[in-house]
Design a protein around this motif. Structure first.
Motif, short mmCIF file in Angstrom:
data_model
loop_
_atom_site.label_atom_id
_atom_site.label_comp_id
_atom_site.label_asym_id
_atom_site.label_seq_id
_atom_site.Cartn_x
_atom_site.Cartn_y
_atom_site.Cartn_z
N SER A 122 0.83 -1.21 0.00
CA SER A 122 0.00 0.00 0.00
C SER A 122 0.86 1.26 0.00
O SER A 122 0.51 2.26 -0.63
N THR A 126 -12.92 6.55 0.38
CA THR A 126 -12.41 5.42 1.15
C THR A 126 -13.43 5.03 2.20
O THR A 126 -14.20 5.87 2.69
N HIS A 127 -13.48 3.74 2.50
CA HIS A 127 -14.31 3.26 3.60
C HIS A 127 -13.46 2.36 4.49
O HIS A 127 -12.60 1.63 4.01
N TRP A 128 -13.70 2.50 5.77
CA TRP A 128 -13.03 1.67 6.79
C TRP A 128 -14.13 1.10 7.67
O TRP A 128 -14.67 1.79 8.54
N GLY A 133 -13.97 -4.37 6.36
CA GLY A 133 -12.95 -4.28 5.31
C GLY A 133 -12.62 -2.84 4.99
O GLY A 133 -13.22 -1.90 5.51
N GLY A 143 -11.53 -0.10 1.74
CA GLY A 143 -11.46 0.18 0.32
C GLY A 143 -10.99 1.60 0.07
O GLY A 143 -11.29 2.50 0.86
N GLU A 159 -10.25 4.40 -3.34
CA GLU A 159 -10.33 4.64 -4.78
C GLU A 159 -10.01 6.10 -5.09
O GLU A 159 -10.41 7.00 -4.35
N SER A 206 -8.06 1.61 -7.75
CA SER A 206 -8.53 1.24 -6.41
C SER A 206 -7.57 0.28 -5.74
O SER A 206 -6.78 -0.41 -6.39
N THR A 265 -7.74 -2.55 -2.48
CA THR A 265 -8.44 -3.27 -1.42
C THR A 265 -7.50 -4.37 -0.95
O THR A 265 -7.14 -5.25 -1.73
N GLU A 266 -7.06 -4.29 0.28
CA GLU A 266 -6.11 -5.28 0.74
C GLU A 266 -6.13 -5.39 2.26
O GLU A 266 -6.68 -4.54 2.96
#
Length: 294
Positions: A129, A147-149, A231, A233, A235, A244, A246-247
């Motif tokens: 990242s 982004t979402h956390w 999760g 994400g 972008e 994007s 996602t990891e």
């Protein structure tokens, strides 16, 4: 470099101590905690001195070149200043503090002492990242980001050892996950110049940000998502389209990279992008969002 650890809770036990104990480039010098039994247990596991009390923390600072912190933010901030005055480089957990004044006092103490500082935001030090963010920052031309956390610490079926954390219960996803989100957006889109905040269900918070370069971004943060929804994400949308990330990442390996970065900053005298001044800025933005939420 001799590195001490302040804190012996689950985060210290699972991330900081394994990274320090397994790092070939530093010497794990000791553990301090408010609870003697916790300090003894963690110190004994790694064969390092275990200290507690006011005299104990000063004794740890006296034998260390650097100190890593794994304590609640508003416990951390005054201790950072104390470590800096003792001549120790400092590796902070996020957020530096939840009060901008306390964060600023810690940053000023670090500057006066002339020691190196770094704030550990996991995504900025996990290799994949970190490199991906650097690549996007170099491209430029970004129009917007999101982004979402989604964490599930507070979900009914959660068995996370962090769920009982008093400061997380009080401050929620805004302060626990917000620093991670901002630390991913800011190096690509620029500093935050405006923030608008709105509440969602439970501790969920939605942010709309305006950045110095003219781009905007949106952020969703929560510690109350259902377990199957958790999760991260990220972008960015710009001239080259949408990209994007996602990891998941290995927190121990990421913290080891943060230790390397602190050592390099101390050796060269060059401030890292994630130094305590950056941590102060994160606190200022999150405090502005919190003030809007009421």
């Amino acid at each position: 470099m001799r590195v001490g650890l302040v804190g012996a809770g689950p985060w210290a036990e699972r991330t900081h101590a394994p990274a320090l104990g397994g790092h070939d480039g530093v010497a794990f010098a000791g553990v301090w905690a408010r609870r003697e039994e916790a300090a003894q247990a963690l110190g004994g596991r790694y064969g390092v001195p275990a200290l507690t009390g006011e005299d104990g923390i000063d004794a740890l600072f006296a034998v260390c070149d650097a100190v890593a912190f794994a304590v609640p933010p508003d416990v951390q901030a005054p201790l950072v200043g104390r470590a800096a005055r003792a001549g120790c480089h400092v590796l902070l957990d996020k957020p530096v503090a939840t009060d901008p004044t306390a964060a600023r006092e810690a940053a000023d103490a670090v500057a006066r002492a002339g020691v190196a500082s770094l704030v550990f935001c996991t995504m900025r030090f996990a290799r994949a990242s970190r490199d991906w963010l650097a690549e996007q920052a170099a491209k430029g031309g970004w129009f917007t980001g999101r982004t979402h956390w989604y964490g599930s610490l507070f979900a009914a079926d959660s068995d996370s050892p962090y769920a009982a954390s008093p400061w997380r219960r009080e401050k929620g996803g805004l302060w626990d996950l917000g620093p991670h989100a901002l630390a991913a957006l800011v190096p690509v889109l620029g500093d935050v110049t405006e923030v608008t905040a709105a509440r969602g269900p439970a501790d969920t918070v939605h942010l709309v940000l305006r950045h110095a370069g003219g781009a905007s971004s949106t952020v969703t943060l929560t510690l109350s998502a259902p377990a199957r929804a958790q999760g991260v994400g990220l972008e960015f949308v710009g001239e080259e389209g949408a990209v994007s990330l996602t990891e998941t990442w290995d927190a121990v390996a990421s913290f080891g990279s943060a230790v390397d970065a602190l050592v390099e900053s101390a050796r060269t005298g060059r401030a890292h992008d994630c130094d305590i001044r950056f941590g102060l800025r994160l606190t200022e933005v999150l405090a502005a969002a919190e003030a809007q939420l009421g």
